[in-house]
Design a protein around this motif. Structure first.
Motif, mmCIF file in Angstrom:
data_model
loop_
_atom_site.group_PDB
_atom_site.id
_atom_site.type_symbol
_atom_site.label_atom_id
_atom_site.label_comp_id
_atom_site.label_asym_id
_atom_site.label_seq_id
_atom_site.Cartn_x
_atom_site.Cartn_y
_atom_site.Cartn_z
ATOM 1 N N GLU A 8 4.954 -2.397 -2.357
ATOM 2 C CA GLU A 8 5.833 -1.246 -2.109
ATOM 3 C C GLU A 8 5.047 0.066 -2.182
ATOM 4 O O GLU A 8 5.218 0.962 -1.346
ATOM 5 C CB GLU A 8 6.976 -1.238 -3.125
ATOM 6 C CG GLU A 8 8.030 -0.180 -2.836
ATOM 7 C CD GLU A 8 9.139 -0.164 -3.867
ATOM 8 O OE1 GLU A 8 9.966 0.766 -3.821
ATOM 9 O OE2 GLU A 8 9.184 -1.063 -4.744
ATOM 10 N N THR A 56 4.428 2.571 0.971
ATOM 11 C CA THR A 56 4.892 3.963 0.859
ATOM 12 C C THR A 56 3.753 4.924 1.175
ATOM 13 O O THR A 56 3.923 5.898 1.918
ATOM 14 C CB THR A 56 5.434 4.240 -0.567
ATOM 15 O OG1 THR A 56 6.534 3.371 -0.823
ATOM 16 C CG2 THR A 56 5.901 5.678 -0.702
ATOM 17 N N VAL A 63 7.321 2.506 -8.887
ATOM 18 C CA VAL A 63 6.587 1.336 -8.373
ATOM 19 C C VAL A 63 5.213 1.279 -9.035
ATOM 20 O O VAL A 63 4.667 2.293 -9.447
ATOM 21 C CB VAL A 63 6.396 1.426 -6.840
ATOM 22 C CG1 VAL A 63 7.703 1.253 -6.114
ATOM 23 C CG2 VAL A 63 5.753 2.725 -6.432
#
Length: 367
Positions: free
Chosen positions: A116, A120, A110
């Protein structure tokens, strides 16, 4: 076929739903009484002339008497979490401090500052603080309390203060590292066993981490190919009147397979990959904790050797050795207790994680 007949005869006793199968593996551990609740959420981007960074809202709710209020809300950036981790390591060199996500977690998978990536990291930071809050010793650390309650300017001021006694003790331990070489001669067997266990655990968890990432990559490639494959059948059906219904049916089936595969990928990325990687980091942390324990032991051993070789200043050496013996005993007891607690948590996390993967796989194949 006799084998098929056997399977059919057993089908009545086999649970059809994955959730019914999972119910066999419920854990007995009940919820503990908690008095400290922490949430990490609401990430915000900040752009300055020098840098771009993300801050996260940290909300704390507590009923503890040592806190002046029952609720706090502060904003923290990743560097603040790093500071807290380093302070905990200084104050508690032989306790197992939870890992933080690396500066560039999931590098190559990513982009930095993508939604994202931020989500995370937010989840990892949330877990980091709650693991500290659930720890019987770390939860009462003064720097942890300051991290949760101080406003940004107060935290900055606190960071600038000189190292305290605990910090200097940590520096002493690190200084001894240079004089400790090889195996500590008086290391208790318990810690040799823990060291051997962790070496094996590290190899296995790193291998599992690599395999899980490879599975996820293959699943993603398969998903991307299927996404292109479905529409082709829909287009094909327009030019094949006799096969139109069959081709549309195949296209519909591929679309359902795509959705099921996407859910399975989400299960891997949300439940399996982060847990495995967290324990890869834990394995590195534990090896570091064992080294710090050996360094404290090495400091004691060197003093004992010095006492044996010198006739003078025996009283001074004896006093120092007494203090070091107490220090080693405290370090040993802290690590032993933390080791058992960590091992239980690890086994529970692994069992829960892989049971969850099994449940997702069963659901995927049913769909």
């Amino acid at each position: 076929d006799t084998s098929l007949a056997e399977v059919n005869s057993l089908s009545a006793s086999v649970p059809i739903s994955p959730s019914s199968m999972i119910n066999q593996y419920k854990f007995e551990d009940g919820p503990e009484l908690r008095d400290l609740f922490i949430t990490v959420d609401n990430p915000e981007s900040h752009i300055t002339a020098i840098e771009t960074f993300i801050t996260y809202r940290v909300v704390t709710k507590t009923s503890r008497s040592e806190f002046d209020s029952s609720e706090y809300e502060v904003r923290r950036r990743y560097q603040d979490f790093l500071w807290l981790k380093s302070k905990l390591e200084e104050a508690h060199p032989t306790l197992i401090i939870p890992p933080l996500p690396e500066k560039f977690i999931m590098k190559g998978m990513v982009e930095r500052f993508s939604d994202e990536f931020i989500e995370t990291r937010r989840k990892a930071l949330h877990k980091f603080l709650n693991r500290i809050a659930d720890h019987p010793t770390l939860t009462f650390n003064e720097d942890f309390k300051i991290f949760l309650t101080a406003q940004a300017w107060e935290l900055t001021s606190h960071k600038k203060q000189g190292p305290g006694l605990l910090s200097r003790m940590g520096q002493t331990v690190r200084a001894v590292a240079s004089s400790v070489r090889g195996t500590v001669k008086n290391r208790p067997g318990t810690f040799t066993e823990i060291n051997d266990y962790m070496e094996t655990f590290s190899q296995k968890i790193n291998l599992l981490d690599k395999i899980a990432h490879r599975i996820y990559k293959e699943e993603r490639d398969y998903f991307n190919e299927m996404k292109e494959y479905g529409p082709i059948h829909t287009l094909w059906s327009a030019s094949e009147e006799d096969l139109a219904d069959s081709l549309k049916g195949i296209a519909s089936c591929i679309d359902r397979c795509c959705k099921a595969t996407e859910k399975r990928m989400a299960g891997l990325s949300e439940n399996l990959l982060p847990i495995l990687h967290e324990y890869v980091l834990y394995s590195e942390i534990l090896m570091g904790v064992l080294k710090r324990r050996d360094q404290i032991q090495g400091e004691l051993d060197s003093k004992v050797d010095a006492l044996a070789n010198r006739k003078t200043e025996k009283d001074l050496f004896s006093e120092e050795i007494g203090k070091l013996e107490d220090k080693v005993e405290r370090a040993n007891n802290a690590l032993k207790a933390d080791w058992e607690r960590w091992k239980q948590n690890m086994q529970c996390d692994m069992r829960s994680t892989f049971t969850n993967v099994a449940e997702n796989n069963l659901r995927f194949y049913e769909e």
